[in-house]
Each structure stands twice: as structure tokens, then as C-alpha cells.
Design an enzyme around this catalytic site. Sequence first.
Site, PDB file in Angstrom:
ATOM      1  N   ARG A   1       0.744  -1.106   0.051  1.00 20.38           N
ATOM      2  CA  ARG A   1       0.185  -0.144  -0.017  1.00 20.38           C
ATOM      3  C   ARG A   1       0.790   1.278  -0.034  1.00 20.38           C
ATOM      4  NH1 ARG A   1      -4.589   0.373   4.485  1.00 20.38           N
ATOM      5  NH2 ARG A   1      -2.806   0.940   5.905  1.00 20.38           N
TER       6      ARG A   1
ATOM      7  N   LYS B   1      -2.516   7.287   1.270  1.00 20.37           N
ATOM      8  CA  LYS B   1      -2.089   7.477   2.393  1.00 20.37           C
ATOM      9  C   LYS B   1      -1.016   8.749   2.610  1.00 20.37           C
ATOM     10  CE  LYS B   1      -2.030   4.967   6.277  1.00 20.37           C
ATOM     11  NZ  LYS B   1      -3.155   5.376   7.118  1.00 20.37           N
TER      12      LYS B   1
ATOM     13  N   GLU C   1     -16.318   6.066   6.052  1.00 21.90           N
ATOM     14  CA  GLU C   1     -15.385   5.695   7.097  1.00 21.90           C
ATOM     15  C   GLU C   1     -15.399   6.784   8.155  1.00 21.90           C
ATOM     16  OE1 GLU C   1     -11.549   5.003   5.895  1.00 21.90           O
ATOM     17  OE2 GLU C   1     -11.540   6.732   4.567  1.00 21.90           O
TER      18      GLU C   1
HETATM   19  N1  PXG Z   1      -9.184   4.737   7.150  1.00 28.50           N
HETATM   20  C1  PXG Z   1      -8.182   5.852   7.176  1.00 28.50           C
HETATM   21  C2  PXG Z   1      -8.211   6.888   6.653  1.00 28.50           C
HETATM   22  C3  PXG Z   1      -6.779   5.546   7.611  1.00 28.50           C
HETATM   23  O1  PXG Z   1      -5.861   6.434   7.320  1.00 28.50           O
HETATM   24  C4  PXG Z   1      -7.781   3.327   8.244  1.00 28.50           C
HETATM   25  C5  PXG Z   1      -8.880   3.671   7.785  1.00 28.50           C
HETATM   26  C6  PXG Z   1      -7.682   1.984   8.756  1.00 28.50           C
HETATM   27  O2  PXG Z   1      -6.708   1.276   8.014  1.00 28.50           O
HETATM   28  P1  PXG Z   1      -5.687  -0.078   8.446  1.00 28.50           P
HETATM   29  O3  PXG Z   1      -5.035  -0.206   7.283  1.00 28.50           O
HETATM   30  O4  PXG Z   1      -5.028   0.567   9.533  1.00 28.50           O
HETATM   31  O5  PXG Z   1      -6.767  -1.083   8.888  1.00 28.50           O
HETATM   32  C7  PXG Z   1      -6.570   3.972   8.104  1.00 28.50           C
HETATM   33  C8  PXG Z   1      -5.213   3.648   8.790  1.00 28.50           C
HETATM   34  C9  PXG Z   1      -1.219   6.963  12.240  1.00 28.50           C
HETATM   35  C10 PXG Z   1      -2.471   6.715  11.784  1.00 28.50           C
HETATM   36  O6  PXG Z   1      -1.003   7.925  13.160  1.00 28.50           O
HETATM   37  C11 PXG Z   1      -2.706   5.766  10.897  1.00 28.50           C
HETATM   38  C12 PXG Z   1      -4.082   5.540   9.993  1.00 28.50           C
HETATM   39  C13 PXG Z   1      -5.163   6.471  10.666  1.00 28.50           C
HETATM   40  C14 PXG Z   1      -4.832   7.608  11.422  1.00 28.50           C
HETATM   41  C15 PXG Z   1      -3.476   7.630  11.873  1.00 28.50           C
HETATM   42  O7  PXG Z   1      -0.322   6.278  11.964  1.00 28.50           O
HETATM   43  N2  PXG Z   1      -4.167   4.865   9.089  1.00 28.50           N
END
Ligand code: PXG
Length: 290
Positions: free
Chosen positions: A52, A151, A184
Site C-alpha cells: 500500500r 495515505k 469511514e
Molecule cells: N481509514 C483511514 C483514513 C486510515 O488512514 C484506516 C482507515 C485503517 O486502515 P488499516 O489499514 O490501519 O486497517 C486508516 C489507517 C497513524 C494513523 O497515526 C494511521 C491511520 C489512520 C490514522 C492515524 O499512524 N491509518
Amino acid sequence: MSLKIYINGKLLDKNEARISVFDHGLLYGDGVFEGIRSYDGLIFKLTEHLIRLYESAKSIGLSIPISLPELTQAIIRTLKANQLKDAYIRLIVTRGVGDLGLDPAKCPNPTIIIIADKIALYPEEYYKNGLELITVSTRRNIQEAVSPQIKSLNYLNNILAKIEATNSGAMEAIMLNRDGYIVECSGVNIFVIKKEQILTPPCFLGALKGITRDTIIELARKEEMEVREEIMTRHDLFNSDESFLTGTAAEIIPVVKVDGRTIGNGKPGKITARLLKRFRELTKTEGVRY
Ligand code: PXG
């Protein structure tokens, strides 16, 4: 022992780990990131996270200067240097140092940063009692502007949603897309359970294709449960039997109230609990060992 941070191949003390003020990651939010977890010496879904990351980078025209196996080794090196068995790994690749001006061509060398730290667990009461959500007015990024699948280091869209939720006394924000469909939350995906069917918004509406989301879909199908991607409105959520959120740091958190409406009987649901149990079993057995 001070935390060691990986920057471009070097492990530096937390206090010495610095990047330039001319890094376009800072100047323009020009870069990408991942959040990964390790459980007792096993990095969970590492390849999925790295793929990703490389895809986010490709989409913004950023070429990560090291290969996926090299990046894997760099992560392992960082985890070992910090003697971490259970960690949150924050991987960042920025466009690198350039001058004042948008042009990414001025940045020949991307900056690679790996922060591995102790995981700050969510309070246990969320898992036991569930969360309250609130719908916010900030809509999810539209795909025609910046794809929600990237991301990127510009998370203002999500931060604005989080601020709105906090101001209203809720822990998380439900984000709708521009058409008013549920997509989401600010940093976690959402699931709805109705009549034993497990539903989640399709990614084309604007939800990130979360890795925990994918894992839950797979686990539920293995349990012979019906799982579907479904276009849903708030009405569908209000009238669901159970709901939960998924993300790398949060794992699976039950939702018990949405915009003042009680979900199910107001307590975390049985299917949610079963999926959390299965998920935790999986994190103990699957992953890249280091
Ligand atoms: N939605 C968004 C917009 C995200 O950025 C998720 C869902 C969940 O995805 P995963 O792959 O983790 O199941 C994310 C995930 C950080 C941080 O500080 C990371 C995320 C979101 C907020 C903060 O590392 N990522």
C-alpha cells in the site's frame, strides 16, 4: 535508552533525529505514510502495508529509492535496535529536500523515516463498553481531487473531522462522501451488522481499503458469515444490530451509539466480540518474525 529513529539508512537518537525545514513533506505534506503493528515479535500484515505504501507513492509520482525487501530489513533493524516486541511502526516517505516551490522535480532524494515505538493502546473500556460516534460535516476527500486510497502526509481532511467529533464530545467522526453515503471514520473503517450480515461501505465511495478491514472480511468469510460491501446511509447505521470500527492501532472497537441513536441494545454485540477474538488469535500466529 533513548528511542532510535531510522532516517535514510541511519539510526539516530530521538533527540538527534531531524529533517530539514525544506523537506517537502513539511512544506507541502508531499509524501506518504503507513502505520503498522507488531505483536510479540511478529509484524502483522507487513507485506500488505508495504504494498500500500509503494502504491500510494506511485500514485503521487514518488519513487521510493529502496526496494520492498530492503525496506522490510530497515524496519526489522529499527525494531531490533529498540528491542521492541510489541510496537507501532510509523513509516514515512517524503518527497525530500527541495526549495520553496511546489515542483517535486526539485527534490532528488526522498526522505525515508521509520519510527518504531511502544504501542499506545486504546483504553480497555472502549472494547468493553463501546464508542459513541457523531456524523461530522467535513466530507471525505473526493477521488477526483486526492484519492482517498493515498495515505498521504496531508491528513487535514481527517483531522478536521476528528476536531469536529471531539468538539461534540464524541471519540470518532462518521465521514460521509459528497453524496451523503457513509464511508469511514477519521482514521478507521466502519462495519455494520444487520440480520447477521456483515456490511461495510465499498472503497469506491471514498473509504480507504484498510488492511484490518480486509482481514475482518476474510475472517468473517472463514467463519461462514455473510459479508458484503454495501452502499449505506446513516439510516442504515441507526437501524443496525451491531457496528464496529477497524484499524491497525484500534483493532476492532464496538460502536454503541450514533448521533444519539442507540445501536442494538446499546452494548457491544456478540458478532463483534467473536470477530475481535478471532482477530487477536490471528495476530498471535501470523506475521513476519524478527
Ligand atoms: N481509514 C483511514 C483514513 C486510515 O488512514 C484506516 C482507515 C485503517 O486502515 P488499516 O489499514 O490501519 O486497517 C486508516 C489507517 C497513524 C494513523 O497515526 C494511521 C491511520 C489512520 C490514522 C492515524 O499512524 N491509518
